[in-house]
Enzyme design. Structure first.
Site, PDB file in Angstrom:
ATOM      1  N   LYS A 118      -4.078   9.422  -0.248  1.00  0.00           N
ATOM      2  CA  LYS A 118      -4.134   7.991   0.205  1.00  0.00           C
ATOM      3  C   LYS A 118      -3.196   7.986   1.521  1.00  0.00           C
ATOM      4  O   LYS A 118      -3.589   7.018   2.446  1.00  0.00           O
ATOM      5  CB  LYS A 118      -3.547   7.081  -0.499  1.00  0.00           C
ATOM      6  CG  LYS A 118      -3.446   5.428  -0.157  1.00  0.00           C
ATOM      7  CD  LYS A 118      -3.110   4.679  -1.319  1.00  0.00           C
ATOM      8  CE  LYS A 118      -3.110   3.106  -0.833  1.00  0.00           C
ATOM      9  NZ  LYS A 118      -2.903   2.152  -2.062  1.00  0.00           N
ATOM     10  N   GLU A 169      -3.055  -5.246  -1.311  1.00  0.00           N
ATOM     11  CA  GLU A 169      -2.514  -5.310  -2.476  1.00  0.00           C
ATOM     12  C   GLU A 169      -1.498  -6.365  -2.931  1.00  0.00           C
ATOM     13  O   GLU A 169      -1.699  -6.873  -4.167  1.00  0.00           O
ATOM     14  CB  GLU A 169      -1.703  -3.859  -2.776  1.00  0.00           C
ATOM     15  CG  GLU A 169      -2.709  -2.862  -2.514  1.00  0.00           C
ATOM     16  CD  GLU A 169      -2.051  -1.302  -2.302  1.00  0.00           C
ATOM     17  OE1 GLU A 169      -0.877  -1.096  -2.138  1.00  0.00           O
ATOM     18  OE2 GLU A 169      -3.047  -0.127  -2.284  1.00  0.00           O
ATOM     19  N   ASP A 213       6.246  -5.453  -3.260  1.00  0.00           N
ATOM     20  CA  ASP A 213       5.396  -4.602  -3.695  1.00  0.00           C
ATOM     21  C   ASP A 213       5.624  -3.113  -3.501  1.00  0.00           C
ATOM     22  O   ASP A 213       5.336  -2.457  -2.160  1.00  0.00           O
ATOM     23  CB  ASP A 213       3.967  -4.523  -3.365  1.00  0.00           C
ATOM     24  CG  ASP A 213       2.892  -3.691  -3.865  1.00  0.00           C
ATOM     25  OD1 ASP A 213       3.231  -2.883  -4.557  1.00  0.00           O
ATOM     26  OD2 ASP A 213       1.769  -3.677  -3.576  1.00  0.00           O
TER      27      ASP A 213
END
Length: 599
Positions: free
Chosen positions: A72, A176, A200
């Site tokens: 990623k 996200e 996050d």
């Protein structure tokens, strides 16, 4: 909702991935084939098989060069990107440039195939898809996939490409922290009006989002983040620390051993988790005399600048939202790295002692929110979601380069999505019949200091004195993906963007990637069949040993020798064709039948 059209949400994480479904007015996290609710985002290639998830992780210390993780971080990035070059130096696997694009090279089936980062991510998504289909009992295709809020246009499109290679149709990409906010809101009674900050801190990225929630209306006010700030960076600091410690204490340099470094990374990941509960944690490399411990204080000292960087991004997000910290009603923790005590201490200090909200599951809430978004898009008939609306924002400003090399913003960062903006520009010389539009995203005043997305040309402009109008239109869809065009208003002639950026897969590359994915899927199926045949042969050996009383006493030794012979054959020929294994099983069955009264 019908079985043919389930609401599926996927959190495609740097370290771990999660898949969830919304049904019967609730969200379920779908377990993988090992029964676990999270799946490592890891792919490994051995002599004869491909392993994804837990299987890849288990064998990593003995096969570091062919075990791919953190894909990623590579997806949608340029090979010569400074951050990517830093990662490449630390990865045990080979990341190379080929034909202007980034590829990962492995040893597999006595060959050295190369894969785009999208293909590696697609393999993880394919595994999640297979696990979900086995759990649900039917095929799935439509999904909502999450991505870091600070992913740029290229990274978002690359994520969509990965899903397509895996045979998935992306209904929506959702940020996200926004997905986490949905998970939080769905489990809070009488939300009323609240300003909520989602912190996050995940395995590879950090995002902070500020939302205003009013009953069932969720509006993102601002986002900030760093796509290279997360647990992977924390683990690497520990790896470097212990590498130096082992050199100092044992006079052993392991920096040249990829397998030992991979084993050390696994140990550091475990130590990091232990340090969230204990004041010190051991690190031991199996098969060596190298051991050590790390205290929580030393761990915090190694990583304090990373933690403070995250807090600094919180402050910047507040400024972008034009809010003070006193206006934030809830600070919600998301992501595995948010469990770190020092991170929580710094965040609580920043908010003057405010209690942090830990009501959502830090590892599962993002997939949970993605499943909710999928259900919303499929208009699920759910009382809890009735009237629920979500408005997200674009993470970075988008604009074009002017003739003086300055950056002219067309859509500013943190603008609500979807959005369409038109801005008028003017030709710069007499009788100009064409113009080249170069598109960038970022916040720097000089265009080239920002991230280049691509360019397109508008020709056929009627000759005229300089100063003729050209309208440039930018449109960002709900996925945060840009569509751009230029229009000459006198003739109506227009041109749409054709991205020439080398980070994107061409149609030919995408077609080849799909073909490879299907081929590897077939190879995996053949491998599973081969292992199943081996298992049946070994089970038959066990059964014959248990039934040896059915054989006359004078023949038992001969039969047991045959069993041992078959077990040795199975051990030495694990990579034989399924048909050859089945032939040996039949041979053993016939042999036993000749000496027994029944089988």
């Amino acid at each position: 909702m019908t079985n043919a059209s389930p609401a599926i949400g996927i959190d495609l994480g740097t370290s771990y991935s999660v898949i969830a479904i919304h049904r019967n007015d609730a969200v379920e996290i779908i377990p993988n084939s090992q029964g676990n609710r999270v799946t490592p985002s890891c792919v490994a290639f051995t002599r004869d098989e491909r392993l994804i998830g837990e299987g890849a992780i288990y064998q990593a210390p003995n096969n570091a060069e062919n075990t791919i993780y953190a894909a990623k971080r590579l997806i949608g990035r340029k090979f010569d990107d400074e951050a990517i070059q830093g990662d490449i130096k630390k990865f045990p696997f080979c990341v190379m440039e080929a034909d202007g694009q980034m590829k990962i090279k492995v040893n597999y089936r006595n060959q050295e195939p190369t894969f785009f980062p999208e293909q590696i991510s697609a393999m993880v998504l394919e595994k999640l898809k297979e696990d979900a289909e086995a759990f649900l009992g039917h095929a799935i295709s439509n999904v909502v996939i999450t991505c870091p809020a600070y992913f740029n246009d290229e990274q978002r499109k690359a994520t969509t490409s990965a899903a397509n290679i895996a045979g998935l149709n992306v209904l929506r990409l959702i940020n996200e922290p926004t997905a986490a906010a949905l998970a939080y809101g769905m489990n809070v009674q009488n939300v009323g009006r609240k300003n909520v900050l989602i912190f996050d801190f995940g395995g590879g990225t950090f995002d902070v989002s500020i939302l205003t929630m009013k009953d069932k209306d969720y509006k993102v006010r601002a986002i900030k983040g760093d796509t290279h700030l997360g647990g992977e960076d924390i683990d690497q600091r520990m790896v470097e620390y212990f590498t130096e410690e082992f050199q100092r204490k044992f006079d052993r340099d392991i920096s040249g051993s990829k397998n030992l470094l991979r084993s050390l990374k696994t140990q550091c990941e475990r130590a990091k988790v232990l340090l969230s509960q204990d004041m010190q944690a051991p690190v031991t490399l199996a098969g060596t005399s190298l051991t050590g411990t790390i205290s929580r204080a030393r761990f915090e000292d190694l990583n304090n600048d990373l933690f403070e960087k995250a807090i600094d991004l919180v402050a910047k997000a507040l400024r972008d939202a034009e809010m003070t910290k006193d206006e934030i009603n809830e600070v919600v923790l998301v992501g595995g790295s948010s469990r770190i005590p020092r991170v929580q201490e710094l965040l609580q200090e920043f908010f003057d002692g405010k209690e942090l909200n830990k009501s959502v599951h830090p590892d599962e809430c993002v997939a949970y929110g993605a499943a909710v978004q999928a259900a919303m898009l499929q208009k699920a008939t759910s009382e809890r979601m009735k009237g629920l609306t979500l408005i997200d924002v674009c993470p970075l400003s988008l604009g074009i380069e002017l003739c003086d090399e300055s950056f002219s913003v067309i859509i500013p960062r943190n603008h609500s999505l979807p959005v369409k903006k038109i801005k008028t520009f003017y030709t710069t010389f007499n009788n100009q019949t064409w113009t080249d539009v170069e598109i960038f995203e970022g916040e720097r005043p000089i265009a080239r200091a920002n991230h280049f997305l691509g360019h397109f040309a508008l020709d056929g402009i009627p000759p005229a004195p300089k100063g003729a109008k050209v309208n440039v239109e930018f449109e960002i869809d709900e996925n945060g993906i840009l569509l751009a065009s230029a229009i000459e208003p006198r003739t109506g002639k227009s041109s749409k963007i054709t991205i020439l950026n080398k980070t994107r897969l061409s149609k030919e590359d995408a077609a080849r990637a799909l073909k490879v994915a299907e081929q590897m899927k077939q190879e995996d199926a053949a491998t599973r069949q081969r292992f199943a045949a081996l298992h049946e042969l070994e089970q038959l050996c066990t059964k014959i040993r248990g039934d040896i009383q059915l054989v006359a006493e004078e023949n038992r030794e001969r039969v047991l020798e045959k069993v041992i012979e078959m077990l040795e054959w199975a051990h030495l020929n694990r990579y034989s064709a399924k048909e050859a294994i089945e032939e040996k099983k039949n041979e053993l069955e016939i042999f036993f039948n000749n000496f027994s009264r029944r089988i």
